[in-house]
Design an enzyme around this catalytic site. Structure first.
Site, PDB file in Angstrom:
ATOM      1  N   CYS A 131      -8.986 -15.940   3.995  1.00 40.56           N
ATOM      2  CA  CYS A 131      -8.836 -15.387   5.354  1.00 40.56           C
ATOM      3  C   CYS A 131     -10.000 -15.739   6.284  1.00 40.56           C
ATOM      4  O   CYS A 131      -9.913 -15.553   7.490  1.00 40.56           O
ATOM      5  CB  CYS A 131      -8.635 -13.888   5.275  1.00 40.56           C
ATOM      6  SG  CYS A 131      -7.244 -13.479   4.211  1.00 40.56           S
ATOM      7  N   HIS A 161      -9.375 -11.543  12.242  1.00 41.15           N
ATOM      8  CA  HIS A 161      -8.335 -11.907  11.266  1.00 41.15           C
ATOM      9  C   HIS A 161      -7.273 -10.808  11.286  1.00 41.15           C
ATOM     10  O   HIS A 161      -7.593  -9.614  11.302  1.00 41.15           O
ATOM     11  CB  HIS A 161      -8.994 -12.031   9.890  1.00 41.15           C
ATOM     12  CG  HIS A 161      -8.022 -12.059   8.757  1.00 41.15           C
ATOM     13  ND1 HIS A 161      -6.921 -12.875   8.753  1.00 41.15           N
ATOM     14  CD2 HIS A 161      -7.980 -11.353   7.592  1.00 41.15           C
ATOM     15  CE1 HIS A 161      -6.233 -12.678   7.636  1.00 41.15           C
ATOM     16  NE2 HIS A 161      -6.862 -11.762   6.920  1.00 41.15           N
ATOM     17  N   ASN A 195      -0.042 -10.849   7.541  1.00 38.91           N
ATOM     18  CA  ASN A 195      -1.340 -11.467   7.243  1.00 38.91           C
ATOM     19  C   ASN A 195      -1.102 -12.897   6.736  1.00 38.91           C
ATOM     20  O   ASN A 195      -0.690 -13.096   5.597  1.00 38.91           O
ATOM     21  CB  ASN A 195      -2.060 -10.621   6.188  1.00 38.91           C
ATOM     22  CG  ASN A 195      -3.414 -11.178   5.805  1.00 38.91           C
ATOM     23  OD1 ASN A 195      -3.751 -12.309   6.137  1.00 38.91           O
ATOM     24  ND2 ASN A 195      -4.193 -10.387   5.089  1.00 38.91           N
TER      25      ASN A 195
HETATM   26  O1  UT7 Z   1      -6.971 -10.661   4.348  1.00 41.10           O
HETATM   27  C1  UT7 Z   1      -7.582  -9.591   3.740  1.00 41.10           C
HETATM   28  C2  UT7 Z   1      -6.512  -9.045   2.883  1.00 41.10           C
HETATM   29  N1  UT7 Z   1      -6.513  -7.695   2.530  1.00 41.10           N
HETATM   30  C3  UT7 Z   1      -6.506  -6.635   3.357  1.00 41.10           C
HETATM   31  O2  UT7 Z   1      -6.687  -6.645   4.535  1.00 41.10           O
HETATM   32  C4  UT7 Z   1      -6.215  -5.346   2.692  1.00 41.10           C
HETATM   33  C5  UT7 Z   1      -7.179  -4.257   3.010  1.00 41.10           C
HETATM   34  N2  UT7 Z   1      -6.669  -3.014   2.455  1.00 41.10           N
HETATM   35  C6  UT7 Z   1      -5.711  -2.301   3.079  1.00 41.10           C
HETATM   36  O3  UT7 Z   1      -5.314  -2.628   4.183  1.00 41.10           O
HETATM   37  C7  UT7 Z   1      -5.203  -1.058   2.410  1.00 41.10           C
HETATM   38  O4  UT7 Z   1      -5.997  -0.772   1.287  1.00 41.10           O
HETATM   39  C8  UT7 Z   1      -3.708  -1.206   1.998  1.00 41.10           C
HETATM   40  C9  UT7 Z   1      -2.833  -1.299   3.237  1.00 41.10           C
HETATM   41  C10 UT7 Z   1      -3.508  -2.434   1.125  1.00 41.10           C
HETATM   42  C11 UT7 Z   1      -3.303   0.025   1.198  1.00 41.10           C
HETATM   43  O5  UT7 Z   1      -3.573   1.203   1.930  1.00 41.10           O
HETATM   44  P1  UT7 Z   1      -4.302   2.423   1.221  1.00 41.10           P
HETATM   45  O6  UT7 Z   1      -4.359   3.516   2.212  1.00 41.10           O
HETATM   46  O7  UT7 Z   1      -5.606   1.913   0.671  1.00 41.10           O
HETATM   47  O8  UT7 Z   1      -3.285   2.797   0.101  1.00 41.10           O
HETATM   48  P2  UT7 Z   1      -3.498   2.851  -1.492  1.00 41.10           P
HETATM   49  O9  UT7 Z   1      -3.553   1.482  -2.066  1.00 41.10           O
HETATM   50  O10 UT7 Z   1      -4.633   3.773  -1.780  1.00 41.10           O
HETATM   51  O11 UT7 Z   1      -2.159   3.540  -1.911  1.00 41.10           O
HETATM   52  C12 UT7 Z   1      -1.789   4.834  -1.436  1.00 41.10           C
HETATM   53  C13 UT7 Z   1      -0.411   5.122  -1.965  1.00 41.10           C
HETATM   54  C14 UT7 Z   1      -0.260   4.864  -3.457  1.00 41.10           C
HETATM   55  O12 UT7 Z   1       0.616   5.840  -3.976  1.00 41.10           O
HETATM   56  P3  UT7 Z   1       0.036   7.106  -4.781  1.00 41.10           P
HETATM   57  O13 UT7 Z   1      -0.696   6.526  -5.950  1.00 41.10           O
HETATM   58  O14 UT7 Z   1      -0.866   7.811  -3.809  1.00 41.10           O
HETATM   59  O15 UT7 Z   1       1.284   7.865  -5.138  1.00 41.10           O
HETATM   60  C15 UT7 Z   1       0.424   3.523  -3.519  1.00 41.10           C
HETATM   61  O16 UT7 Z   1       1.165   3.339  -4.714  1.00 41.10           O
HETATM   62  O17 UT7 Z   1       0.558   4.275  -1.328  1.00 41.10           O
HETATM   63  C16 UT7 Z   1       1.332   3.611  -2.331  1.00 41.10           C
HETATM   64  N3  UT7 Z   1       1.743   2.313  -1.828  1.00 41.10           N
HETATM   65  C17 UT7 Z   1       2.866   2.131  -1.105  1.00 41.10           C
HETATM   66  N4  UT7 Z   1       3.819   2.986  -0.708  1.00 41.10           N
HETATM   67  C18 UT7 Z   1       4.833   2.486   0.018  1.00 41.10           C
HETATM   68  C19 UT7 Z   1       1.098   1.117  -1.948  1.00 41.10           C
HETATM   69  N5  UT7 Z   1       1.802   0.162  -1.336  1.00 41.10           N
HETATM   70  C20 UT7 Z   1       2.902   0.757  -0.809  1.00 41.10           C
HETATM   71  C21 UT7 Z   1       3.985   0.295  -0.037  1.00 41.10           C
HETATM   72  N6  UT7 Z   1       4.923   1.177   0.343  1.00 41.10           N
HETATM   73  N7  UT7 Z   1       4.111  -1.000   0.303  1.00 41.10           N
END
Ligand code: UT7
Length: 324
Positions: free
Chosen positions: A112, A251, A281
């Site tokens: 990225c 980005h 992304n």
């Molecule tokens: O180019 C650089 C690339 N990467 C990034 O920019 C990513 C940076 N990180 C993020 O933007 C965030 O960490 C994410 C958007 C990837 C995830 O958001 P989060 O608030 O950190 O969520 P999490 O991974 O802590 O997950 C929270 C909950 C989990 O469920 P439980 O365990 O709380 O029941 C996940 O299983 O959300 C769940 N979850 C989803 N639910 C619905 C994870 N992905 C999804 C989804 N739809 N697609």
């Protein structure tokens, strides 16, 4: 010493648009979660065009806008982590496709941050007088690396290509940069084969080894810490205040990351350009796709100053100050 001025931009994204609702039919997710966590609504996925096809179409668009003969191009740098082949490079495939037979062509892989790293390399060739022009493209077909059973990644990443034509100039253009890497955190965002498999070591390929895997929290933390620090250092080194900046082009990973960066820098959100809601992304391609969109909308005027900032896998980051 010379400067590199951005003279033309161009982009190409595959036709197929996949919505959050489309994804919710194949993986346990929903529009509300994706929009609230990332700002993404739609993304483009390639049906059969590989990375070099996207990159070549973007290159043709860049040159068409300025009626430039491809034979006059001296350097082609493609930033990508999803090339068609291990070799030849995407840049060499682009060179052949557009007929830029006099150019030096190679790829740069920094995910990225790739477009900023690629632009930085091309800028050095121009600054030092080796070449007088270059095309720099960010191009990805990330859909081929997505695990559509992993809702944490498949809703975020997407396909596209875009880039710039830069030319030697006496002033303006790229005014400064701040780039860096933290390989120690590299395993928090991985893709591609990690196994050594050959006929003599008894190893067998594991099914999911190929796909993108990400610890989203680590990347979120990294981006929201590093991007503000990098932009602050860039502006300090260039002797430019935040008020003198017309646009910040981050980005396009996640609107929440951008909001935190804006808050930490005390630069208002209306200076930050975002279009991840339409493209997702696209890694190396995200900054130039947004830049091209800004150009086509006529938002950028002569003399405007912009900070571009990439961050992501590697881990890597890169900020660049550009005057148009
Ligand atoms: O180019 C650089 C690339 N990467 C990034 O920019 C990513 C940076 N990180 C993020 O933007 C965030 O960490 C994410 C958007 C990837 C995830 O958001 P989060 O608030 O950190 O969520 P999490 O991974 O802590 O997950 C929270 C909950 C989990 O469920 P439980 O365990 O709380 O029941 C996940 O299983 O959300 C769940 N979850 C989803 N639910 C619905 C994870 N992905 C999804 C989804 N739809 N697609």
């Amino acid at each position: 010493m010379y400067f590199s001025k951005i003279v033309s931009t161009g982009a190409y994204v595959p036709e197929k648009i996949v919505t959050n609702d489309d994804l919710s039919k194949i993986v346990d997710t929903n529009d509300e979660w994706i929009v609230s966590r990332s700002g993404i609504k739609n993304r483009h996925f390639s049906e059969d065009e590989n990375t070099s096809v996207l990159a070549s179409k973007a290159a043709k668009e860049i040159l068409k806008k300025i009626n430039k003969d491809p034979k006059e191009i001296e350097l082609i740098v493609v930033a990508t982590v999803s090339g068609d082949y291990t070799t030849p490079s995407v840049a060499c495939l682009v060179q052949a496709e557009i007929g830029a037979e006099n150019a030096l062509a190679f790829d740069v892989g920094a995910a990225c941050s790739g477009f900023i790293f690629g632009l930085s390399v091309a800028d050095k060739f121009i600054k030092t007088g080796v070449y007088s022009n270059a095309i720099v493209i960010g191009a990805e077909v990330l859909s081929k690396y997505l695990d559509f059973e992993d809702r944490g990644t498949c809703v975020l990443f997407a396909d596209g290509a875009a880039g710039v034509y830069i030319e030697r100039s006496e002033k303006g253009g790229i005014l400064g940069e701040e780039l860096g890497s933290d390989g120690g955190k590299g395993m928090s965002l991985t893709g591609g084969h990690s196994q050594v498999v050959n006929a003599f070591n008894g190893q067998k390929k594991e099914g999911k080894d190929f796909f993108l895997k990400m610890d989203g929290r680590v990347i979120f933390d990294f981006a929201t810490r590093k991007a503000p620090k990098s932009i602050t250092a860039l502006l300090e080194n260039a002797g430019i205040t935040k008020d003198e900046i017309d646009f910040v082009l981050p980005h396009q990973a996640n609107s929440r990351i951008v909001e935190v960066v804006s808050r930490k820098l005390k630069i208002p959100m209306d200076k930050f350009y975002m279009n991840m809601h339409e493209y997702g992304n696209t890694s190396s391609a995200s900054i130039p796709i947004a830049l091209n969109e800004m150009m086509e909308k006529g938002l950028i005027k002569e003399g405007n100053k912009m900070v571009m900032c990439g961050f992501g896998a590697g881990l890597t980051w890169g900020s660049m100050l550009v005057e148009f």
